[in-house]
Design an enzyme around this catalytic site. Structure first.
Site, PDB file in Angstrom:
ATOM      1  N   SER A   1       2.925 -38.491  51.395  1.00 21.62           N
ATOM      2  CA  SER A   1       3.484 -39.820  51.138  1.00 21.62           C
ATOM      3  C   SER A   1       3.430 -40.676  52.396  1.00 21.62           C
ATOM      4  O   SER A   1       4.102 -40.387  53.394  1.00 21.62           O
ATOM      5  CB  SER A   1       4.935 -39.715  50.661  1.00 21.62           C
TER       6      SER A   1
ATOM      7  N   ASP B   1      -2.990 -44.400  43.500  1.00 19.03           N
ATOM      8  CA  ASP B   1      -2.626 -45.520  42.607  1.00 19.03           C
ATOM      9  C   ASP B   1      -3.709 -45.826  41.579  1.00 19.03           C
ATOM     10  O   ASP B   1      -3.531 -46.711  40.740  1.00 19.03           O
ATOM     11  CB  ASP B   1      -2.375 -46.788  43.442  1.00 19.03           C
TER      12      ASP B   1
ATOM     13  N   LYS C   1       6.175 -43.166  40.145  1.00 17.27           N
ATOM     14  CA  LYS C   1       5.680 -44.467  40.624  1.00 17.27           C
ATOM     15  C   LYS C   1       6.444 -45.572  39.887  1.00 17.27           C
ATOM     16  O   LYS C   1       7.532 -45.342  39.384  1.00 17.27           O
ATOM     17  CB  LYS C   1       4.175 -44.565  40.392  1.00 17.27           C
TER      18      LYS C   1
ATOM     19  N   ARG D   1      13.722 -45.201  40.754  1.00 15.29           N
ATOM     20  CA  ARG D   1      12.847 -44.353  41.571  1.00 15.29           C
ATOM     21  C   ARG D   1      13.613 -43.596  42.660  1.00 15.29           C
ATOM     22  O   ARG D   1      14.592 -44.100  43.197  1.00 15.29           O
ATOM     23  CB  ARG D   1      11.735 -45.217  42.197  1.00 15.29           C
TER      24      ARG D   1
END
Ligand code: S3P
Length: 440
Positions: free
Chosen positions: A169, A321, A348, A124
């Site tokens: 974010s 999410d 993610k 990530r």
């Protein structure tokens, strides 16, 4: 070890269950408690692998953390002595929130620390946090593409910045604010879209002045350093992102009637519930009360005939999410559900757009992948296939929920990652009558 699990067509689902502690707030309670002066007492902490990794990390950086016999936790913060350089590499496991927030917090002190994680976390992008930290004066090295393992070296005297993150974010916002705690002057983050505000709320509970001014769909948030955290008591309410799985399970499984207690209803987190209500989902929230500084409620959810909707892209931060499990609900809805503006899902725990498309397509659902989203056409869900979870807890749980209301069982290749965010998932699902069995 083979951790394959199969979900069988079940139902009706019924009963009363309690949502586990919120993951975002649990990370923050541990990190902020570790920075504070004095002993912080935390109740309702999520005992998930991600949080256990954050606890180990904060211990390695000098805090003392202990679990009490009643399930609460006591964190003795480092206070004025500050975080210290860890002896070993800090392994944050699967936790993106953990590593990004801890890198920001650690950067405020005079130390060198190396961070790593599991295969998923090492894939990530960390540049979104390393770049603003570099602007503040932190020296960094990282793998190609700013991937982990990454090392930060700070002299503990950072320069405050005024930063506009390129995408919504909460992790980036939080990392910058935490690094700014000890920078002399005002550190500002300009959010064009409001992301979850737990850092702001909880820093205030620890006695830090956080100024946030709404601006269009976002906010300008700033703190002035040096700022000190004072130990406090924190009660963590239930995680709406975990409750999401039970909510969708009850909506799609015929005859179901489930009550989920203790669900946090912070407006920056409830986009899924709004969307499901627009789809015709019968979700009744009542018994509103306050817990840990957040509004919580109990949700009563009944099986409902759902219809497809166009999810407004502006809602994405408040349900970022929840798209994989929304896609499961959409597979059972009449008509098409359009999800767009969610390219962040590609970075993610897995590429959640392609993992969701793969999950549903294999199991007989008509779904189209776009560069920034997906379109699901509801209809009969044949099921009968095994889903690859790609080390992603939310793909694993979504696939199992799909199996409860499919024509045939749905299996997952690996259930182990579910423990990162929801270790009691199988117990809770069993309580309401879901048939899920280890197929190893
Ligand atoms: C989180 C922020 C979100 C979310 C993650 C938890 C947090 O990530 O996806 O599960 O606790 O701050 P981004 O900040 O990358 O949107």
């Amino acid at each position: 070890m083979n951790n394959a699990v199969t979900a069988y067509p079940s139902g009706p689902l019924a009963g009363m269950i309690t949502a586990p502690g919120d993951k975002s707030m649990s990370h923050r309670a541990v990190i902020f408690g570790a920075l504070a002066t004095g002993e912080t007492h935390v109740t309702g902490l999520l005992r998930g692998d991600d949080i256990l990794a954050t606890i180990s990390a904060m211990k390695a950086l000098g805090a003392k953390v202990k679990e009490n016999t009643d399930g609460s936790w006591t964190i003795k913060g480092v206070g004025e002595a500050g975080l210290k350089a860890p002896k070993d590499v800090i392994d944050c496991g699967n936790a993106g929130t953990g590593v990004r927030l801890i890198m920001g917090a650690a950067a405020a002190y005079n130390l060198t620390a190396t961070f790593s994680g599991d295969e998923s976390l090492r894939s990530r992008p960390m540049g979104r946090v390393l770049n603003p930290l570099r602007e503040m004066g932190v020296e960094t090295t990282a793998e190609a593409g700013d991937r982990l393992p990454a090392t930060i070296t700070s002299n503990g005297q950072l320069t405050p910045i005024d930063f506009t993150p390129p995408h919504a974010s909460a992790q980036v916002k939080s990392a910058i604010l935490l690094a700014g705690l000890r920078a002399e002057g005002t550190t500002t983050v300009r959010e064009t879209k409001l992301s979850r505000d737990h850092t702001e709320n909880m820093l205030r509970a620890f006695g830090v002045e956080v100024i946030s001014r709404p601006k269009d769909d976002g906010q300008i948030v700033s703190i002035t350093g040096p700022a000190r955290l004072k130990a406090t008591k924190i009660n963590i309410p239930g995680d709406p992102s975990s409750a999401a799985f039970m909510v969708v399970a009850a909506l799609i499984t015929p005859g179901s009637n489930v009550v989920i207690e203790n669900v946090m209803m912070n407006p920056t987190r409830v986009g899924l519930f709004e969307t499901l209500a627009e789809m015709g989902g019968e979700i009744r929230a009542d018994n509103f009360r306050k817990s840990g500084g957040e509004v919580i409620a109990d949700l009563q959810v009944r099986h409902s005939a759902l219809r497809g909707v166009h999810v407004p892209p502006g809602r994405a931060p408040s349900m970022i999410d929840e798209y994989p499990v929304l896609a499961v609900a959409a597979a059972h809805a009449r008509g098409e559900t359009i999800m767009e503006g969610i390219e962040e899902l590609r970075v993610k725990e897995s590429d959640r757009i392609s993992a969701t498309v793969e999950m549903l397509r294999r199991n007989g659902v008509e779904i189209t992948e776009t560069s920034d989203g997906m379109r699901v056409r509801g209809g009969p869900v044949t099921g009968g296939q095994t889903v690859q979870t790609h080390h992603d807890h939310r793909i694993a749980m979504s696939a199992l929920i799909l199996g409860l209301a499919a024509e045939n069982p749905v299996s997952i290749d690996d259930a182990s990652m579910i423990a990162t965010s929801f270790p009691s998932f199988f117990n809770i699902m069993k309580t309401i009558g879901a048939d899920m069995q280890s197929s190893s």
